[in-house]
Design a protein around this motif. Structure first.
Motif, short mmCIF file in Angstrom:
data_model
loop_
_atom_site.label_atom_id
_atom_site.label_comp_id
_atom_site.label_asym_id
_atom_site.label_seq_id
_atom_site.Cartn_x
_atom_site.Cartn_y
_atom_site.Cartn_z
N ARG A 30 -10.29 23.31 -21.94
CA ARG A 30 -10.40 22.69 -23.26
C ARG A 30 -9.35 21.61 -23.53
N LEU A 31 -8.14 21.79 -22.97
CA LEU A 31 -7.03 20.92 -23.39
C LEU A 31 -7.13 19.52 -22.82
N ARG A 36 2.40 13.02 -21.25
CA ARG A 36 3.53 13.87 -21.61
C ARG A 36 3.19 14.87 -22.71
N LEU A 37 2.44 14.41 -23.70
CA LEU A 37 2.08 15.29 -24.82
C LEU A 37 1.25 16.49 -24.35
N HIS A 38 0.22 16.22 -23.56
CA HIS A 38 -0.61 17.32 -23.06
C HIS A 38 0.19 18.23 -22.13
N MET A 41 2.32 20.44 -24.26
CA MET A 41 1.51 21.47 -24.92
C MET A 41 1.20 22.61 -23.95
N TYR A 83 3.07 26.97 -30.97
CA TYR A 83 3.67 25.91 -31.81
C TYR A 83 4.82 26.48 -32.62
N GLU A 111 13.78 16.68 -28.24
CA GLU A 111 13.39 17.22 -29.55
C GLU A 111 12.16 16.54 -30.12
N ALA A 112 12.04 15.23 -29.91
CA ALA A 112 10.87 14.52 -30.44
C ALA A 112 9.60 15.06 -29.79
N THR A 113 9.64 15.23 -28.46
CA THR A 113 8.48 15.76 -27.75
C THR A 113 8.15 17.18 -28.22
N THR A 115 8.85 18.50 -31.20
CA THR A 115 8.29 18.43 -32.55
C THR A 115 6.82 18.04 -32.49
N LEU A 116 6.52 17.00 -31.71
CA LEU A 116 5.15 16.49 -31.64
C LEU A 116 4.21 17.45 -30.90
N ASP A 119 3.39 20.13 -33.31
CA ASP A 119 2.43 19.60 -34.30
C ASP A 119 1.02 19.57 -33.72
N ALA A 120 0.91 19.05 -32.50
CA ALA A 120 -0.41 18.88 -31.89
C ALA A 120 -1.03 20.23 -31.52
N PHE A 124 -4.64 21.40 -32.72
CA PHE A 124 -5.62 21.78 -31.69
C PHE A 124 -6.25 23.15 -32.01
N TYR B 83 2.90 15.03 -44.05
CA TYR B 83 3.54 15.80 -42.96
C TYR B 83 3.98 14.87 -41.84
N CYS B 92 15.47 13.22 -34.82
CA CYS B 92 15.03 13.14 -33.41
C CYS B 92 13.89 12.15 -33.23
N MET B 93 13.35 11.63 -34.33
CA MET B 93 12.28 10.63 -34.23
C MET B 93 12.82 9.29 -34.76
N ASP B 119 5.19 21.28 -41.20
CA ASP B 119 4.25 22.23 -40.58
C ASP B 119 3.29 22.81 -41.62
N GLN B 122 0.61 20.42 -42.94
CA GLN B 122 -0.54 20.29 -42.04
C GLN B 122 -1.50 21.48 -42.21
N GLY B 150 -4.65 14.85 -34.19
CA GLY B 150 -4.02 15.65 -33.15
C GLY B 150 -3.65 14.92 -31.87
N LYS B 151 -3.79 15.65 -30.78
CA LYS B 151 -3.31 15.23 -29.46
C LYS B 151 -3.99 13.98 -28.91
N VAL B 155 -0.96 12.10 -33.49
CA VAL B 155 0.23 12.57 -32.77
C VAL B 155 0.39 11.84 -31.43
N MET B 159 3.54 9.67 -30.14
CA MET B 159 4.16 9.94 -28.83
C MET B 159 4.24 8.66 -28.00
N ILE B 162 7.10 6.52 -29.32
CA ILE B 162 8.41 7.01 -28.90
C ILE B 162 8.63 6.76 -27.41
#
Lengths: 294, 294
Positions: A30-31, A36-38, A41, A83, A111-113, A115-116, A119-120, A124, B83, B92-93, B119, B122, B150-151, B155, B159, B162
């Motif tokens: 599914r994902l 980097r984001l995936h 996750m 999450y 930290e940014a990654t 946080t995001l 969130d994602a 999801f 959010y 961090c962002m 959080d 959302q 989302g992803k 988001v 990403m 950044i």
């Protein structure tokens, strides 16, 4: 853990492993994505016990729910749980370096990654539950998940936890019970009742089971923080004691806390009587929760 | 802004103000709670332009959608937008101190509160959309919101933004267009089409309108970053130039960027032709977006 308990929970542990394998395979399907984001996750999901996802699958099995819908719901709750851990581990919250024996997400990336990715993962979860094939009960599940995870559920429990730490006044037993019901209990209840919701069946017995299980789970967590082996648990222990934080163990004492967990385990198992033998594995799960070493 | 433009957008500005009032009143009714978490969530919402919420209400009006369902959807998209700003502002962002002329949420409270309030905002958005009275189209809206936010939507745009900053290589025009389509465009498209979705009508014209509007919005934002007055905009400006970040202005030049925004505004307005005079206010909105000073 006694030998008898190990025997009792062996069937459950096999079922849990099977749930982990199926949920992980479902996530891979599914994902998607290789950025980097995936990747972050996916990293947040791997290595978890997936107890919540297991509860979804098991309650779905009890009610004859379609396997794909059950897997979507199981994956969704694991996304929400993951999450919440990723955000809880951030330096501005619990500031943890280790999770499931691996560097926490913000340590692995930044930290940014973290946080995001957190969130994602939340988004999801709702995307999974809104899939076409889940059927008309999807809206009920989504509404319940939002209520369990949000401002009057999990997030409010986390906020109460942080506020108590900032205030420096240890919580009372009532307060900590309320806090944990929100922080941990809500998602466990959602998970254990998901199958009944999807089938449009009575959620009462599973609700009662999960309510006792959720509290037993948290008491066991506090016992583990005192008695556990960090290398098995895969995260830093004895943090509560060092921080002077009130826990079920500090408030009740170690042995009474264990007795209370046993009592709650019995309550949870008794609530399953309408399901008869079919619910044996959920009873094993409750026994496992209070006897686990990680 | 020319006098002619001011005249053109006066009706729109009154409609926007009306939308802000109605959405804020709806939030007061729906949000509840007086603890720190609820206070922080409210704080994050107040003072926004609520352009996305306005688009929801206007597209709902065009399709005769029930007013409460429309307000729930409008409030939901404003929660998602709020959010994303709260998390984007974190140290961090983007590490911003000012938002809408007020201290950012983590400045007003702290980073933990900002993370949790984001959080919970959302989650609350999905809770609002899963309300019983919205009807069977709710699932379609929820699925579209999760995909937009989302992803593979908002988001992922954040990403990419950044990642580009970290890499230090300015983006190309193609890359920045793709990034902005995700970061800003997706939610604007969701908003403008929400009314058609709720009514089960064709989303084509509003989709085309929103697609052009979203890009025009971002180009106007980049122009505002160069030409704007920070006291009116309510946040720090000239950050992109200082950071050596590629923008539509740095890539196209100031005047060509303005011309491109005008062109997109025309495209957006033309897409609304099936609605005739009924869509006058949405056309004004497009003109406002490229001519705004805040």
């Amino acid at each position: 853990m006694t030998t008898e308990m190990q025997a009792d929970t062996r069937a459950f542990q096999a079922a849990l492993l099977d749930a982990q394998t199926r949920i992980t395979a479902h996530m891979d399907m599914r994902l998607g994505g290789t950025d980097r984001l995936h990747d972050a996750m996916r990293y947040a999901m791997v290595g978890g016990k997936m107890l919540r996802g297991f509860l979804v699958l098991e309650s779905a099995r009890l009610h004859g729910v379609d396997a794909t819908a059950a897997l979507d719901a199981a994956l969704a709750i694991e996304c929400v749980h993951a999450y919440s851990l990723v955000h809880d581990d951030l330096p501005c919250m619990d500031d943890d370096d280790l999770r499931r024996g691996q560097p926490t997400l913000h340590r692995k990336w930044d930290e940014a990654t973290a946080t995001l990715a957190g969130d994602a993962l939340q988004t999801f979860a709702f995307e999974l539950l809104a899939a076409d094939h889940i059927g008309p009960q999807a809206l009920v599940l989504i509404r319940a998940l939002a209520q369990s995870a949000g401002k009057d559920g999990m997030v409010s429990g986390q906020m109460m936890d942080i506020a108590a730490e900032t205030a420096g006044t240890p919580l009372t037993l009532d307060e900590i019970t309320r806090l944990q019901a929100r922080k941990t209990g809500c998602l466990i209840e959602w998970s254990a009742t998901a199958g009944a919701v999807l089938a449009g069946a009575d959620t009462g017995p599973l609700q009662a089971y999960a309510s006792a299980l959720g509290l037993a789970f948290q008491i066991a967590d506090d016992i583990l923080d005192v008695e556990g082996d960090a290398s098995k648990v895969g995260k830093a222990l004895r943090k509560d004691e060092t921080a002077g934080k009130a826990t079920f163990v500090s408030l009740l004492g170690l042995e009474p806390a264990k007795a209370r967990a046993e009592e709650l385990c019995d309550t949870a198992c008794a609530a399953l009587s309408p399901y008869g033998e079919e619910a044996a594995i959920l009873k094993d799960a409750a026994r496992f929760v209070i006897a686990r070493d990680s």
